[in-house]
Design a protein around this motif. Sequence first.
Motif, PDB file in Angstrom:
ATOM      1  N   UNK A  91     -28.135 -45.876  32.381  1.00  0.00           N
ATOM      2  CA  UNK A  91     -28.879 -46.941  31.706  1.00  0.00           C
ATOM      3  C   UNK A  91     -30.000 -47.452  32.611  1.00  0.00           C
ATOM      4  N   UNK A  92     -31.153 -47.801  32.025  1.00  0.00           N
ATOM      5  CA  UNK A  92     -32.256 -48.331  32.834  1.00  0.00           C
ATOM      6  C   UNK A  92     -31.995 -49.765  33.252  1.00  0.00           C
ATOM      7  N   UNK A  93     -32.716 -50.217  34.270  1.00  0.00           N
ATOM      8  CA  UNK A  93     -32.697 -51.632  34.608  1.00  0.00           C
ATOM      9  C   UNK A  93     -33.326 -52.398  33.449  1.00  0.00           C
ATOM     10  N   UNK A 130     -26.164 -42.707  26.345  1.00  0.00           N
ATOM     11  CA  UNK A 130     -26.094 -43.766  25.342  1.00  0.00           C
ATOM     12  C   UNK A 130     -25.649 -45.048  26.022  1.00  0.00           C
ATOM     13  N   UNK A 131     -25.685 -46.136  25.276  1.00  0.00           N
ATOM     14  CA  UNK A 131     -25.216 -47.408  25.791  1.00  0.00           C
ATOM     15  C   UNK A 131     -26.065 -48.592  25.376  1.00  0.00           C
ATOM     16  N   UNK A 132     -27.377 -48.387  25.211  1.00  0.00           N
ATOM     17  CA  UNK A 132     -28.253 -49.502  24.864  1.00  0.00           C
ATOM     18  C   UNK A 132     -27.940 -50.055  23.475  1.00  0.00           C
ATOM     19  N   UNK A 133     -27.735 -49.170  22.508  1.00  0.00           N
ATOM     20  CA  UNK A 133     -27.420 -49.629  21.156  1.00  0.00           C
ATOM     21  C   UNK A 133     -26.048 -50.286  21.126  1.00  0.00           C
ATOM     22  N   UNK A 184     -17.015 -49.704  24.973  1.00  0.00           N
ATOM     23  CA  UNK A 184     -17.928 -48.667  25.459  1.00  0.00           C
ATOM     24  C   UNK A 184     -17.186 -47.687  26.359  1.00  0.00           C
ATOM     25  N   UNK A 185     -16.364 -48.208  27.245  1.00  0.00           N
ATOM     26  CA  UNK A 185     -15.611 -47.349  28.142  1.00  0.00           C
ATOM     27  C   UNK A 185     -14.660 -46.427  27.399  1.00  0.00           C
ATOM     28  N   UNK A 186     -13.987 -46.947  26.379  1.00  0.00           N
ATOM     29  CA  UNK A 186     -13.085 -46.109  25.584  1.00  0.00           C
ATOM     30  C   UNK A 186     -13.853 -44.996  24.878  1.00  0.00           C
ATOM     31  N   UNK A 187     -15.057 -45.328  24.417  1.00  0.00           N
ATOM     32  CA  UNK A 187     -15.885 -44.313  23.755  1.00  0.00           C
ATOM     33  C   UNK A 187     -16.353 -43.251  24.751  1.00  0.00           C
ATOM     34  N   UNK A 240     -24.333 -54.509  34.268  1.00  0.00           N
ATOM     35  CA  UNK A 240     -23.421 -54.155  35.361  1.00  0.00           C
ATOM     36  C   UNK A 240     -22.047 -53.775  34.823  1.00  0.00           C
ATOM     37  N   UNK A 241     -21.582 -54.477  33.806  1.00  0.00           N
ATOM     38  CA  UNK A 241     -20.274 -54.171  33.218  1.00  0.00           C
ATOM     39  C   UNK A 241     -20.280 -52.803  32.548  1.00  0.00           C
ATOM     40  N   UNK A 242     -21.367 -52.473  31.872  1.00  0.00           N
ATOM     41  CA  UNK A 242     -21.470 -51.161  31.228  1.00  0.00           C
ATOM     42  C   UNK A 242     -21.562 -50.053  32.279  1.00  0.00           C
ATOM     43  N   UNK A 243     -22.298 -50.297  33.353  1.00  0.00           N
ATOM     44  CA  UNK A 243     -22.375 -49.302  34.423  1.00  0.00           C
ATOM     45  C   UNK A 243     -21.014 -49.081  35.071  1.00  0.00           C
ATOM     46  N   UNK A 244     -20.234 -50.136  35.210  1.00  0.00           N
ATOM     47  CA  UNK A 244     -18.894 -49.995  35.790  1.00  0.00           C
ATOM     48  C   UNK A 244     -18.015 -49.102  34.923  1.00  0.00           C
TER      49      UNK A 244
END
Length: 299
Positions: free
Chosen positions: A213-215, A169-172, A183-186, A236-240
């Motif tokens: 997550x995709x590019x 998940x992450x895109x939504x 997002x990180x807490x989730x 990049x922040x979500x990937x971190x």
Amino acid sequence: MARWRLSRRKLLFLSVSFTSLLLFLHLPSSPHHFAFSPTSSLCNSRLHRISWTHSPSPTWSWDKSQNCDFQRFSSGHASELLRGAWILAAGDSQARLLLLALLRLLLDPAQVSNVEPDLFRRHSDYQLTLPDRGIKIDFVWAPYESNITHLLRDIQLTPRYPDLLILGSGLWHMLHITSPSHYGAALAQIKRAAESLFEQSISLHPHMFWLGLPKLVNSMLNTEEKKVKMTGTMLEAYDREVDMRGILNGSSGPFMLLDIGRLTRGCGKHCTLDGMHYHDAVYDAAVNIMLNSMLIESQ
């Protein structure tokens, strides 16, 4: 349906069917070097080293110089590996595309054409059984991390756990909440729920994979809201957060990463029409990485 174990399948391969398996997988003759060299952990770290060609359409192959005998799975081999398994995928459209790639491997083209409209029915769940192979496949629409956490907790209340879990998940979240820290807490909640499931499964641990997550090709995204919120910096922040929250097995987490980001970067922006969803070859590569990882993990 009998409880499935990959280790049992491997032992079957190495005994009754070992000779035919050597022909099928091109394995070395000694079972002490089952498919992977020089070490399983080293080869596991090299699974995403993919080379791409784009004429006439995107195709992929593993870098032969890395000295790991990774296998491009056929339908028969994938069916045998997954025989008797319960496969559960949950997430957003990326999880649907990954599951579709798995179905393309397990089914003939006419069957895939029949199931694809139901699999991609908007914001819906999907279920399929393959009685001849004892395979049960479920897709659960879970676009937010809280959906996945609730799903994992619900599974703990059932008498049987999935043998293969594919989550992502992450895109939504990026589009509708737009907060990496949230997002990180989730993700931390998902990690705790997955670890609890893993602990309760005793010796029959499910194989757990996390879809990266995709590019995102910002200029190709199909709405202005997406272009404003789903930037390269935000990605990049979500990937971190995925790295920092320790959900991946490289940091003692429960999930093996299917690095869709690396695969989509390798395939390139000409592999996507909307900057977010990519050519079938990307998800085909991810499925083969997943199945090879399962073989490595079984040793």
